[in-house]
Structure formats: structure tokens, C-alpha cells
Design a protein around this motif. Structure first.
Motif, short mmCIF file in Angstrom:
data_model
loop_
_atom_site.label_atom_id
_atom_site.label_comp_id
_atom_site.label_asym_id
_atom_site.label_seq_id
_atom_site.Cartn_x
_atom_site.Cartn_y
_atom_site.Cartn_z
N GLY A 57 3.00 -23.76 8.70
CA GLY A 57 1.76 -23.13 8.24
C GLY A 57 1.96 -21.66 7.98
N ALA A 58 0.87 -20.92 7.98
CA ALA A 58 0.93 -19.49 7.69
C ALA A 58 -0.04 -18.75 8.60
CB ALA A 58 0.59 -19.23 6.23
N VAL A 59 0.33 -17.51 8.92
CA VAL A 59 -0.52 -16.63 9.72
C VAL A 59 -1.01 -15.50 8.83
CG1 VAL A 59 -0.52 -14.92 11.58
CG2 VAL A 59 0.58 -17.13 11.93
N SER A 60 -2.28 -15.20 8.93
CA SER A 60 -2.85 -14.08 8.19
C SER A 60 -3.77 -13.29 9.11
CB SER A 60 -3.63 -14.58 6.97
OG SER A 60 -4.19 -13.48 6.26
N THR A 61 -3.85 -12.01 8.87
CA THR A 61 -4.77 -11.15 9.62
C THR A 61 -5.70 -10.49 8.62
OG1 THR A 61 -3.10 -10.72 11.32
CG2 THR A 61 -4.98 -9.23 11.22
N LEU A 62 -6.97 -10.75 8.77
CA LEU A 62 -7.99 -10.14 7.93
C LEU A 62 -8.91 -9.30 8.80
CD1 LEU A 62 -8.92 -13.20 5.66
CD2 LEU A 62 -7.22 -11.41 5.22
N ARG A 63 -9.68 -8.45 8.18
CA ARG A 63 -10.62 -7.61 8.92
C ARG A 63 -12.01 -7.72 8.31
NH1 ARG A 63 -8.57 -3.70 12.54
NH2 ARG A 63 -6.28 -3.71 12.64
N GLY A 64 -13.00 -7.70 9.20
CA GLY A 64 -14.38 -7.73 8.76
C GLY A 64 -15.13 -6.53 9.29
N VAL A 65 -16.19 -6.15 8.59
CA VAL A 65 -16.99 -5.01 9.04
C VAL A 65 -17.75 -5.39 10.30
CG1 VAL A 65 -17.18 -3.98 6.76
CG2 VAL A 65 -18.84 -5.70 7.47
N ASN A 66 -17.95 -4.40 11.15
CA ASN A 66 -18.62 -4.63 12.43
C ASN A 66 -20.12 -4.49 12.22
OD1 ASN A 66 -19.47 -4.79 15.06
ND2 ASN A 66 -18.00 -3.32 15.86
N GLY A 94 -25.84 -1.72 16.95
CA GLY A 94 -25.39 -0.44 17.48
C GLY A 94 -23.98 -0.06 17.13
N ALA A 95 -23.28 -0.87 16.35
CA ALA A 95 -21.88 -0.60 16.01
C ALA A 95 -21.80 0.07 14.64
CB ALA A 95 -21.07 -1.88 16.01
N ALA A 96 -20.72 0.80 14.44
CA ALA A 96 -20.46 1.42 13.14
C ALA A 96 -19.73 0.41 12.27
CB ALA A 96 -19.61 2.67 13.32
N PRO A 97 -20.18 0.19 11.03
CA PRO A 97 -19.54 -0.82 10.17
C PRO A 97 -18.06 -0.57 9.95
CG PRO A 97 -21.65 -0.13 9.25
CD PRO A 97 -21.36 0.79 10.41
N GLU A 98 -17.66 0.73 9.93
CA GLU A 98 -16.25 1.02 9.68
C GLU A 98 -15.37 0.71 10.89
OE1 GLU A 98 -18.11 4.89 11.13
OE2 GLU A 98 -18.64 3.22 9.79
N ASP A 99 -15.99 0.38 12.03
CA ASP A 99 -15.23 -0.06 13.20
C ASP A 99 -14.87 -1.53 12.97
OD1 ASP A 99 -14.08 -0.39 15.66
OD2 ASP A 99 -15.98 -0.59 16.73
N LEU A 100 -13.82 -1.74 12.19
CA LEU A 100 -13.50 -3.08 11.69
C LEU A 100 -13.03 -4.01 12.82
CD1 LEU A 100 -11.64 -2.03 8.43
CD2 LEU A 100 -14.04 -2.66 8.70
N ILE A 101 -13.33 -5.28 12.65
CA ILE A 101 -12.94 -6.32 13.62
C ILE A 101 -11.89 -7.21 12.97
CG2 ILE A 101 -13.72 -8.27 15.00
CD1 ILE A 101 -16.49 -7.02 15.05
N SER A 102 -10.77 -7.38 13.65
CA SER A 102 -9.70 -8.20 13.08
C SER A 102 -9.97 -9.68 13.34
CB SER A 102 -8.34 -7.81 13.67
OG SER A 102 -8.30 -8.08 15.05
N LEU A 103 -9.58 -10.50 12.38
CA LEU A 103 -9.68 -11.95 12.50
C LEU A 103 -8.30 -12.51 12.21
CD1 LEU A 103 -11.63 -14.39 12.92
CD2 LEU A 103 -11.80 -14.51 10.43
N ARG A 104 -7.65 -13.05 13.25
CA ARG A 104 -6.32 -13.64 13.07
C ARG A 104 -6.47 -15.10 12.69
NH1 ARG A 104 -4.01 -10.32 17.19
NH2 ARG A 104 -4.89 -8.27 16.99
#
Length: 325
Positions: free
Chosen positions: A84-93, A97-107
């Protein structure tokens, strides 16, 4: 059935092929994973110590793939492995109360009929995809599920891009209307744009690589992921344009500040120039020695005031004539 709590398993689904899916318990997940033809999605929280049980014992991933999924610091990428394959993406927070630019990683681990996602903090994009499955309006297959995740991640980035664009437009309108602008607002806006552009650029490349991914991807999935990459590319261009606009606005504010400062310094220089000869006269006649002219005259002070007025007026006339004032 919500699995989140003492275990790394947040939720596990078996897709039914018509947009819905069934939530699985740990026991059901373990049994279902033994059947390669069953389309499964396992969503984990890798802060829990038992995450290795799900990745190694249940999913049967190689050590290299597990290490790639559990890396502490990651950037958007795609890495291919044997099964298979591994990918790391990021989404806005978008958590309260969180800042959108504080991105959350999704593995992500993707293989035939298998999708594993790992997160450290709740991600709204994943919650939206789960809600669609619960309503029976979700993905039809595992590749389709990945396409839905990518699309939702990009849509949320677009929402934040529109919010930042609106905020920047308000600041530009305030500047044109000569209303006071808080420099901290502009600085925060620029930091958000820098962070989003820094990570969304590589993420666009990741989505393009995913679009050319495993052979199990059908053409509709490839087209959907490719469209998400194109949409994200437009948002990255928008971030770049907004950075330029924010920089221009900051330069304009700095120029206005310097102009106001120069005007104040100019007026102080004019006042100093006018009063310099007057200060010289008062200082000269204020020394404590004998022989000061007019010291014994009743009209001495009046004459002195008249002389200072004439000198001050002459200096102001000279400045006007030289166009220095």
C-alpha cells in the motif's frame, strides 16, 4: 458506536457499497480484517499507547509502514510500500477556540479495500465524512472514501481562504476610509497566510501523486482526487495573492505612519527655527551682569517684547518666502 476513550480506536466502518456503512467493535473489526474483500476504514488516535496493536496485530502492517505513520514531525507526502501507500495530509483546525492555521495532520494508509487514518486531535473533515456515512450518503468504496476525505479537507481550506480574504478586504477598506487599523490584526493575518501556503503547496503535490495511485483506484476516484488537487492549487494561488495584498497594505500603513511622523518632526523644526533667535535674545538679556540696555527704563520690557515679535515675524516671513513652511 463511539470507540474513543481508553483505546486508540476512534471508529471503524465497513462500507456497504451504497453510501452507508456499519460501525464495528474491536472484535468485529478484527474478524472483518481477515477478509480482504470487505471494504474497511479504521480511524485511530495515535496518542494512545495501544495504537501499535491496531496497526501491527489487526492491520498487519510492516514495521517501516508503522514508523512512517507514527512519525512525530511530518510534512505532506506520499510514500509507497509493498502492500500500500502512506500519505500525510493536513487539515485546518476548526475546533472551537482554535486558530485555523494551527493545522492538524492526518496520516493515511491506503491499500486495496483498506483505509487507515490516524490523527492527534479531532479533525472536522473526518467528522463530516463519518456523518455522511451514517446518513447513507457517503463513499461507495475505499478509494472513493479517500477521495471524499481529500475533497472535504480541501473544501474546509477553501472556507478558511474565503474568511481570510473577507478579513483582508475589511482591512483594505478601513485603510481607504482612513479608519484606524490594528497592526496586530494584519500581522496575525499574514502569519496565517504564510502557514497555510507553506503546507498547502506540498499538499497539492501529494494529492496529485495520490491521483496516480494504486491500480485499485477507478477512474472516477482519480478524477475526483485530481480535481481536489486543482482546487487546492487555486487556493494556494489565492494565499499567495493575499500575501502580496497584505504586504502592500502593511507598506502603506508604514508609509502613512512615517509621513505623519515626518509632518510632526517638520512642525517641531519650524517651531524650533522660529524660537531659536528669540531664545538667543532672552538668554543674552537674562545674564546677571551690569549694563543690560533698558534695565532702568519703564519701557524696556515693552521694547524688548516688540523686538522679539519683529524678529519672530521676520523669521516666519523668511521661511514662507523660501517655501520651507
Amino acid at each position: 458506536m463511539q470507540m474513543e476513550g481508553d483505546t486508540a480506536l476512534v471508529a471503524a466502518y465497513e462500507l456497504n457499497g451504497s453510501g452507508g456503512g456499519s460501525l464495528l467493535s474491536v472484535r468485529q473489526l478484527r474478524e472483518a480484517w481477515q477478509s480482504p474483500e470487505r471494504p474497511l476504514w479504521m480511524h485511530l488516535d495515535f496518542r494512545h499507547t495501544d495504537v501499535g496493536t491496531y496497526l501491527e496485530d489487526i492491520a498487519g502492517l510492516d514495521e517501516a509502514a508503522i514508523e512512517a505513520l507514527l512519525e512525530e514531525d511530518t510534512r505532506p507526502r506520499v510514500a509507497k510500500f509493498r502492500n500500500g501507500a502512506v500519505s500525510t495530509l493536513r487539515g485546518v483546525n476548526l475546533n472551537p477556540g482554535a486558530a485555523p492555521e494551527d493545522l492538524i495532520s492526518l496520516r493515511i494508509w491506503i491499500s486495496a479495500n483498506r483505509l487507515i487514518t490516524l490523527r492527534r486531535r479531532p479533525l472536522k473533515s473526518v467528522s463530516e465524512v463519518r456523518e455522511r456515512i451514517d446518513r447513507g450518503e457517503g463513499a461507495l468504496s475505499v478509494p472513493d472514501l479517500l477521495a471524499w476525505l481529500a475533497e472535504t479537507l480541501v473544501d474546509n481550506v477553501g472556507d478558511v481562504a474565503h474568511q481570510l480574504d473577507d478579513r483582508l478586504g475589511e482591512l483594505e477598506e478601513d485603510q481607504l476610509s482612513d479608519r484606524e487599523i490594528d497592526p496586530d490584526d494584519l500581522s496575525h493575518l499574514r502569519r496565517s497566510l504564510i502557514t497555510l501556503r507553506r503546507f498547502m503547496g506540498p499538499q497539492r503535490d501529494c494529492l496529485e501523486q495520490i491521483a496516480h495511485g494504486p491500480d485499485s483506484f477507478d477512474e472516477d476516484t482519480r478524477v475526483s482526487v485530481r480535481e481536489s488537487a486543482n482546487q487546492l492549487s487555486r487556493y494556494v494561488e489565492d494565499f499567495h495573492a493575499m500575501q502580496e495584498r497584505a504586504l502592500i497594505l502593511q507598506e502603506q500603513l508604514l508609509n502613512e505612519h512615517n509621513e505623519r511622523l515626518n509632518q510632526r518632526m517638520y512642525m517641531l523644526a519650524i517651531v524650533t527655527t522660529v524660537f531659536l533667535p528669540l531664545s538667543f535674545l532672552t538668554g543674552l538679556l537674562g545674564i546677571n551682569v551690569g549694563g543690560i540696555p533698558g534695565a532702568d527704563s519703564h519701557y524696556g520690557f515693552a521694547v524688548f517684547v516688540a523686538i522679539t515679535a519683529v524678529v519672530g515675524g521676520a523669521v516666519m516671513w523668511l521661511l514662507k518666502r523660501k517655501h520651507w513652511w
